[in-house]
Design a protein around this motif. Structure first.
Motif, PDB file in Angstrom:
ATOM      1  N   GLY A   1       0.728  -1.324  -0.257  1.00  0.00           N
ATOM      2  CA  GLY A   1      -0.192   0.221   0.097  1.00  0.00           C
ATOM      3  C   GLY A   1       1.020   1.278   0.344  1.00  0.00           C
ATOM      4  N   ARG A   2       0.105   2.113  -0.306  1.00  0.00           N
ATOM      5  CA  ARG A   2       0.826   3.611  -0.428  1.00  0.00           C
ATOM      6  C   ARG A   2       0.315   4.597   0.289  1.00  0.00           C
ATOM      7  NH1 ARG A   2       3.532   4.392  -5.751  1.00  0.00           N
ATOM      8  NH2 ARG A   2       2.147   7.026  -6.072  1.00  0.00           N
ATOM      9  N   PRO A   3       0.515   5.811   0.577  1.00  0.00           N
ATOM     10  CA  PRO A   3       0.086   7.053   2.063  1.00  0.00           C
ATOM     11  C   PRO A   3      -1.065   7.802   0.347  1.00  0.00           C
ATOM     12  CG  PRO A   3       1.719   6.704   2.461  1.00  0.00           C
ATOM     13  CD  PRO A   3       1.917   5.445   1.637  1.00  0.00           C
ATOM     14  N   ASP A   4      -1.203   7.427  -0.439  1.00  0.00           N
ATOM     15  CA  ASP A   4      -1.960   8.188  -1.683  1.00  0.00           C
ATOM     16  C   ASP A   4      -2.878   7.418  -2.121  1.00  0.00           C
ATOM     17  OD1 ASP A   4      -0.177   7.117  -2.734  1.00  0.00           O
ATOM     18  OD2 ASP A   4       0.351   8.772  -4.586  1.00  0.00           O
ATOM     19  N   ARG A   5      -2.727   5.974  -2.175  1.00  0.00           N
ATOM     20  CA  ARG A   5      -3.774   5.363  -2.941  1.00  0.00           C
ATOM     21  C   ARG A   5      -4.502   4.524  -1.967  1.00  0.00           C
ATOM     22  NH1 ARG A   5      -1.229   3.980  -8.058  1.00  0.00           N
ATOM     23  NH2 ARG A   5      -0.390   6.280  -8.252  1.00  0.00           N
ATOM     24  N   ASP A   6      -5.874   3.657  -2.182  1.00  0.00           N
ATOM     25  CA  ASP A   6      -6.809   3.218  -0.959  1.00  0.00           C
ATOM     26  C   ASP A   6      -6.579   1.422  -1.123  1.00  0.00           C
ATOM     27  OD1 ASP A   6      -7.665   4.765  -0.430  1.00  0.00           O
ATOM     28  OD2 ASP A   6      -9.415   5.257  -2.231  1.00  0.00           O
ATOM     29  N   LEU A   7      -6.425   1.174  -0.258  1.00  0.00           N
ATOM     30  CA  LEU A   7      -6.162  -0.526  -0.854  1.00  0.00           C
ATOM     31  C   LEU A   7      -7.398  -1.030  -1.322  1.00  0.00           C
ATOM     32  CD1 LEU A   7      -4.398  -1.742   2.622  1.00  0.00           C
ATOM     33  CD2 LEU A   7      -3.342  -1.777   0.370  1.00  0.00           C
ATOM     34  N   PRO A   8      -7.627  -2.450  -2.588  1.00  0.00           N
ATOM     35  CA  PRO A   8      -8.992  -2.824  -2.197  1.00  0.00           C
ATOM     36  C   PRO A   8      -9.881  -2.773  -1.469  1.00  0.00           C
ATOM     37  CG  PRO A   8      -7.088  -4.097  -3.197  1.00  0.00           C
ATOM     38  CD  PRO A   8      -6.413  -3.200  -2.396  1.00  0.00           C
ATOM     39  N   GLU A   9     -11.043  -3.744  -1.820  1.00  0.00           N
ATOM     40  CA  GLU A   9     -12.630  -3.366  -0.490  1.00  0.00           C
ATOM     41  C   GLU A   9     -11.803  -4.310  -0.384  1.00  0.00           C
ATOM     42  OE1 GLU A   9     -17.137  -2.966  -0.094  1.00  0.00           O
ATOM     43  OE2 GLU A   9     -16.069  -2.399  -1.982  1.00  0.00           O
ATOM     44  N   GLY A  10     -12.438  -4.310   1.354  1.00  0.00           N
ATOM     45  CA  GLY A  10     -12.534  -6.204   2.124  1.00  0.00           C
ATOM     46  C   GLY A  10     -10.908  -6.110   2.542  1.00  0.00           C
ATOM     47  N   TRP A  11      -9.619  -5.497   2.440  1.00  0.00           N
ATOM     48  CA  TRP A  11      -7.840  -5.911   2.498  1.00  0.00           C
ATOM     49  C   TRP A  11      -8.404  -6.675   3.640  1.00  0.00           C
ATOM     50  CZ3 TRP A  11      -5.343  -7.456  -1.076  1.00  0.00           C
ATOM     51  CH2 TRP A  11      -3.655  -7.158  -1.069  1.00  0.00           C
ATOM     52  N   ASP A  12      -8.905  -6.088   4.918  1.00  0.00           N
ATOM     53  CA  ASP A  12      -8.136  -6.760   5.869  1.00  0.00           C
ATOM     54  C   ASP A  12      -9.193  -8.106   5.743  1.00  0.00           C
ATOM     55  OD1 ASP A  12      -6.828  -4.391   6.185  1.00  0.00           O
ATOM     56  OD2 ASP A  12      -8.176  -2.690   8.131  1.00  0.00           O
ATOM     57  N   SER A  13      -9.783  -7.930   5.503  1.00  0.00           N
ATOM     58  CA  SER A  13     -10.949  -9.388   6.098  1.00  0.00           C
ATOM     59  C   SER A  13     -10.332 -10.247   5.014  1.00  0.00           C
ATOM     60  CB  SER A  13     -12.295  -9.524   5.387  1.00  0.00           C
ATOM     61  OG  SER A  13     -12.589  -9.084   3.711  1.00  0.00           O
ATOM     62  N   ILE A  14      -8.840  -9.897   4.174  1.00  0.00           N
ATOM     63  CA  ILE A  14      -8.366 -11.392   3.509  1.00  0.00           C
ATOM     64  C   ILE A  14      -7.269 -11.891   4.609  1.00  0.00           C
ATOM     65  CG2 ILE A  14      -7.670 -11.923   1.145  1.00  0.00           C
ATOM     66  CD1 ILE A  14      -9.049  -9.864  -0.215  1.00  0.00           C
ATOM     67  N   PRO A  15      -7.983 -13.174   4.569  1.00  0.00           N
ATOM     68  CA  PRO A  15      -6.598 -14.160   5.199  1.00  0.00           C
ATOM     69  C   PRO A  15      -5.524 -13.603   4.972  1.00  0.00           C
ATOM     70  CG  PRO A  15      -8.708 -15.347   5.432  1.00  0.00           C
ATOM     71  CD  PRO A  15      -8.955 -13.827   4.110  1.00  0.00           C
ATOM     72  N   GLY A  16      -4.578 -12.678   5.553  1.00  0.00           N
ATOM     73  CA  GLY A  16      -2.849 -12.945   5.367  1.00  0.00           C
ATOM     74  C   GLY A  16      -2.782 -11.987   3.977  1.00  0.00           C
ATOM     75  N   ALA A  17      -3.567 -11.139   4.094  1.00  0.00           N
ATOM     76  CA  ALA A  17      -3.474 -10.040   2.584  1.00  0.00           C
ATOM     77  C   ALA A  17      -2.607  -8.569   3.248  1.00  0.00           C
ATOM     78  CB  ALA A  17      -4.646  -9.335   2.134  1.00  0.00           C
TER      79      ALA A  17
END
Length: 314
Positions: free
Chosen positions: A186-202
């Motif tokens: 990730g970068r401070p000026d870019r959004d992570l994919p939606e639901g990123w934290d819910s994907i195991p190991g992402a």
């Protein structure tokens, strides 16, 4: 008909009809008792004003279209003045879009500058990782997707690294090579994919990279002749990360996931993109000697690799 009936038939509010009348766009007949009497023509005028407003033409600039109707034309844009009204509205929208685009670009530049400034400190001082792992992240489970890798020779694949070199994975150099494979940084000026934290190991690519940075000298001393990160992001994107995080090693770019296809590495889908699952390969003379999979927690993974190297001296 009364104003309430006219407004209802035209799909407008009474307040809007009164405003159109104040501008002289709607001209109902005055009865002897002073009441306004609206007819079907007035209802049509109100409908046309609303339709033009939805196209972005201000109410005040609908006069040429209404005059076209008054002249007996079947459509409000059958007249040259109406076409000119369309063009004026298009030109105005183009100017506004250009202004908004310029403002957006300036904001993106400012965000990138601020994020880079606040995450980079002079050499010799500790880097404070602003990206912390959230609590209670889902733990990835070992599904056996990497059981076939130990002892496997790497294919004749060359990948570009952030130093501009082509690295041959089947012949990276003598001795051991550590390649930690991750989904995306990730970068401070870019959004992570939606639901990123819910994907195991992402989640956790930045802390993982920082861990390999902080333990790089120890890894080399323990027998890792080379350390690489690897993801499917392009080299320009990765180079920004290397510079911002001050990584002492290069990152390999595999945008087509050739390594995943050649070695049957596990992948997943997120944000409409196919990504590597997090794993680490320890190579020895182009052959997979050991695999770490799944990797968790990522911020402590470099310590796990270091421990293995020390326990298994070459």
């Amino acid at each position: 008909m009364r104003i309430g009936d006219a407004a209802r038939r035209a799909g407008a509010t009474v307040k809007a009809v009164r405003y159109y009348e104040a501008l002289g766009l709607v001209t109902p007949v005055r009865l002897g008792n002073g009441y306004r009497d609206y007819d079907e023509h007035d209802v049509r005028i109100v409908r046309e004003i609303r339709a033009l407003s939805r196209l972005g033409i201000p109410v005040e600039l609908t006069r040429p279209f209404l005059d076209c109707i008054e002249s007996g034309r079947p459509h409000p844009d059958d007249c040259p003045a109406s076409l000119a009204g369309y063009q004026d509205a298009i030109d105005d929208l183009t100017r506004r879009i250009d202004e908004l685009s310029d403002r957006r670009a300036a904001l993106v530049r400012q965000l990138h500058e601020a994020a880079h400034r606040n995450s980079t400190v002079p050499r010799g001082e500790p880097v404070h990782d602003f990206t912390r792992l959230p609590a209670r992240l889902p733990v990835p489970q070992d599904d056996g997707a990497c059981d076939h890798l130990p002892g496997l020779a790497l294919p004749r694949v060359g990948l570009t690294d952030t130093d501009g070199r082509t690295v041959r994975l089947d012949a990276p150099g003598p001795g051991r090579t550590v390649i930690y494979v991750y989904p995306l940084t990730g970068r401070p000026d870019r959004d992570l994919p939606e639901g990123w934290d819910s994907i195991p190991g992402a989640r956790g690519c930045t802390p993982e990279s920082c861990g390999f940075r902080d333990h790089h000298e120890e890894l080399v001393e323990a027998g890792a002749g080379r350390v690489f990160g690897l993801s499917c992001q392009d080299t320009a994107y990765q180079r920004e990360v290397v510079e911002r995080l001050r990584l002492p090693f290069a990152i390999l770019s595999d945008p087509d996931l050739r390594l995943a296809d050649e070695l049957k590495l596990p992948t997943f889908e997120a944000g409409g993109q196919r990504l590597f699952r997090r794993l680490t390969l320890v190579l020895r003379d182009g052959v997979v000697e050991h695999v770490f999979y799944p990797v968790f927690p990522p911020d402590r993974h470099a310590e796990q690799v270091l421990g293995w190297l020390r326990a298994h001296p070459a």
